[in-house]
Design a protein around this motif. Structure first.
Motif, PDB file in Angstrom:
ATOM      1  N   PRO A 228       4.974 -22.044   2.399  1.00  0.00           N
ATOM      2  CA  PRO A 228       3.738 -23.070   2.646  1.00  0.00           C
ATOM      3  C   PRO A 228       2.535 -22.335   2.660  1.00  0.00           C
ATOM      4  N   GLY A 229       2.748 -20.432   3.151  1.00  0.00           N
ATOM      5  CA  GLY A 229       1.934 -19.412   3.197  1.00  0.00           C
ATOM      6  C   GLY A 229       2.752 -18.212   2.988  1.00  0.00           C
ATOM      7  N   GLY A 230       2.368 -17.335   1.748  1.00  0.00           N
ATOM      8  CA  GLY A 230       2.639 -16.342   1.611  1.00  0.00           C
ATOM      9  C   GLY A 230       1.873 -15.332   2.100  1.00  0.00           C
ATOM     10  N   ALA A 231       2.399 -14.257   3.055  1.00  0.00           N
ATOM     11  CA  ALA A 231       1.187 -13.026   3.255  1.00  0.00           C
ATOM     12  C   ALA A 231       1.897 -11.619   2.674  1.00  0.00           C
ATOM     13  N   VAL A 232       0.720 -11.414   2.183  1.00  0.00           N
ATOM     14  CA  VAL A 232       1.533 -10.013   1.491  1.00  0.00           C
ATOM     15  C   VAL A 232       1.206  -9.255   2.217  1.00  0.00           C
ATOM     16  N   GLN A 233       1.204  -7.747   2.166  1.00  0.00           N
ATOM     17  CA  GLN A 233       1.366  -6.792   3.030  1.00  0.00           C
ATOM     18  C   GLN A 233       0.738  -5.447   2.388  1.00  0.00           C
ATOM     19  N   LEU A 234      -0.034  -4.595   2.635  1.00  0.00           N
ATOM     20  CA  LEU A 234       0.001  -2.802   2.825  1.00  0.00           C
ATOM     21  C   LEU A 234       0.566  -2.465   4.151  1.00  0.00           C
ATOM     22  N   MET A 235       1.620  -2.188   3.452  1.00  0.00           N
ATOM     23  CA  MET A 235       2.273  -1.025   4.220  1.00  0.00           C
ATOM     24  C   MET A 235       2.212   0.989   4.253  1.00  0.00           C
ATOM     25  N   VAL A 236       1.737   1.088   4.604  1.00  0.00           N
ATOM     26  CA  VAL A 236       1.192   2.547   4.779  1.00  0.00           C
ATOM     27  C   VAL A 236       2.286   3.555   6.000  1.00  0.00           C
ATOM     28  N   ASN A 237       2.276   4.636   4.909  1.00  0.00           N
ATOM     29  CA  ASN A 237       3.144   5.433   5.703  1.00  0.00           C
ATOM     30  C   ASN A 237       2.286   5.784   7.191  1.00  0.00           C
ATOM     31  N   LYS A 238       2.943   5.628   8.533  1.00  0.00           N
ATOM     32  CA  LYS A 238       2.582   5.727   9.249  1.00  0.00           C
ATOM     33  C   LYS A 238       1.861   6.979   9.626  1.00  0.00           C
ATOM     34  N   ALA A 239       2.925   8.600   9.925  1.00  0.00           N
ATOM     35  CA  ALA A 239       1.913   9.900   9.686  1.00  0.00           C
ATOM     36  C   ALA A 239       0.354  10.001   8.919  1.00  0.00           C
ATOM     37  N   LYS A 240       0.535   9.547   7.998  1.00  0.00           N
ATOM     38  CA  LYS A 240      -0.420   9.771   6.612  1.00  0.00           C
ATOM     39  C   LYS A 240      -1.567   8.722   7.507  1.00  0.00           C
ATOM     40  N   PHE A 241      -1.115   7.737   8.288  1.00  0.00           N
ATOM     41  CA  PHE A 241      -2.505   6.681   8.292  1.00  0.00           C
ATOM     42  C   PHE A 241      -2.732   7.341   9.263  1.00  0.00           C
TER      43      PHE A 241
END
Length: 369
Positions: free
Chosen positions: A242-255
């Motif tokens: 009913p709602g599709g939340a598309v994500q942006l993943m980021v490498n945590k160490a790089k972030f």
């Protein structure tokens, strides 16, 4: 008089010298980060694909070029469904996809994309921002060395494309359907089999008979991918998503290596991307529906109430089983999700749902010209 003039000239001289020194000082060099973003979508695909490209451009522009993002479509750098692995191992610093593609790593990932009979796009955003959803997502992602942000929204999807009509729950027996995540688990629960494949392979799967049915968002993407050429019936509503939340993943160490202002650029760009993508789907899906119906003779059909109720009961069982058998984090995610769903439903039923029902009544209103 001469003393005052001397002091005045001296003051001006000092100020001028200071200004000259300031102007002459070399600019402080700023580190430029050049990052790669892999995504799960075919190149130039409207909606999710365009959203990934816009997000990369938005981050680059908002950072003043200090954080340059180069996007790679499905298959250009890594296969469509391996974005998370690429972000975890450093092949890419960022990944843009749907979290339910990674439910094999942890079943709770599916909850953060979409839940059958769960929350709408607006309700999901409320959960992420004010209902504890983002904090729980962070806790889950910590196990895998990534951070994720809602960065796009497909809105309520279609239920899918079928070669045969769906008139009863018995029609799901033995049905092979391309459908990932909790929607796929739902199809298995009602007697079908769920197949996970990337968008670029669905047409061939329908054409060859490897699958009998498929869902992939809705009319905007379905038209671009040509599903109408190999399947006759398009059903709604998309109760599975009913709602599709598309994500942006980021490498945590790089972030964490980024300066704080660039971290905020990413967060803000994702927030804008969530709204931007939903807006594109809201208006352009209607245009695509008109094209599919008028130019290609597509039949848009509503699932019978008997089927909707049967799927709803099965979805409730599915959620309860996940709560009963899941680990502590899964249980806490569900508790938070269901609490937010109950709270937002209270106002939506009274206002928006009631309004949408009212808009279907017979009354005089100007038509589009």
């Amino acid at each position: 008089m001469e003393r005052r003039q001397f002091l005045r000239n001296s003051t001006l001289g000092v100020a001028a010298a200071a200004a000259a020194t300031t102007l002459a000082a070399p600019a402080i060099a700023q580190t430029v980060f050049e990052w790669r973003m892999v995504h799960s979508w075919p190149k130039n695909l409207p909606g999710v694909g365009a959203g990934a490209e816009r997000l990369a451009e938005r981050i680059t522009r908002a950072s003043g070029g200090r954080l340059k993002i180069t996007p790679f479509a499905a298959g250009e750098l890594v296969p469509a469904l391996q974005c998370m692995d690429a972000v975890m191992d450093g092949t890419a610093e960022m990944g843009h996809d749907a979290s339910f593609y990674h439910s094999g790593k942890h079943p709770a990932f599916s909850i953060f994309f979409a839940v059958p009979f769960g929350m709408t796009a607006d309700e999901q955003l409320a959960w992420f921002r004010f209902g504890g959803g983002q904090e729980l997502w962070d806790e889950l992602n910590d196990q895998f060395g990534i951070v994720s942000f809602p960065a796009g929204q497909t809105a309520c999807q279609s239920f899918g494309w079928f070669k045969k009509e769906i008139t009863s729950m018995q029609d799901f027996n033995g049905l092979k359907m391309r459908i990932p995540g909790l929607g796929g688990e739902l199809i298995k629960k009602v007697g079908g089999s769920a197949v996970v494949m990337p968008a670029g392979e669905i047409f061939a799967g329908l054409q060859s008979g490897a699958i009998d049915a498929a869902e992939f968002i809705g009319p905007l993407n379905d038209l671009a991918l040509g599903f109408h050429q190999v399947a006759k019936f398009c059903y709604g509503p998309g109760i599975q998503e009913p709602g599709g939340a598309v994500q942006l993943m980021v490498n945590k160490a790089k972030f964490q290596e980024l300066p704080e202002d660039l971290q905020q650029v990413i967060r803000s760009a994702c927030a804008e991307g969530y709204i931007d993508m939903k807006a594109e789907y809201d208006i352009r899906s209607g245009e695509a529906m008109a094209t599919l119906a008028n130019d290609h003779g597509v039949q848009f059909m509503r699932l019978p109430n008997e089927v909707l109720q049967g799927l709803g009961n099965a979805a409730g069982e599915l959620v309860q089983e996940s709560m009963d058998t899941g680990d502590d984090l899964t249980k806490r995610v569900w508790q938070s999700y269901l609490a937010s769903r109950a709270m937002t439903m209270r106002t939506l039923r009274f206002n928006e749902q009631a309004f949408l029902n009212a808009r279907t009544l017979e009354f005089t209103f100007p038509a589009a010209t």
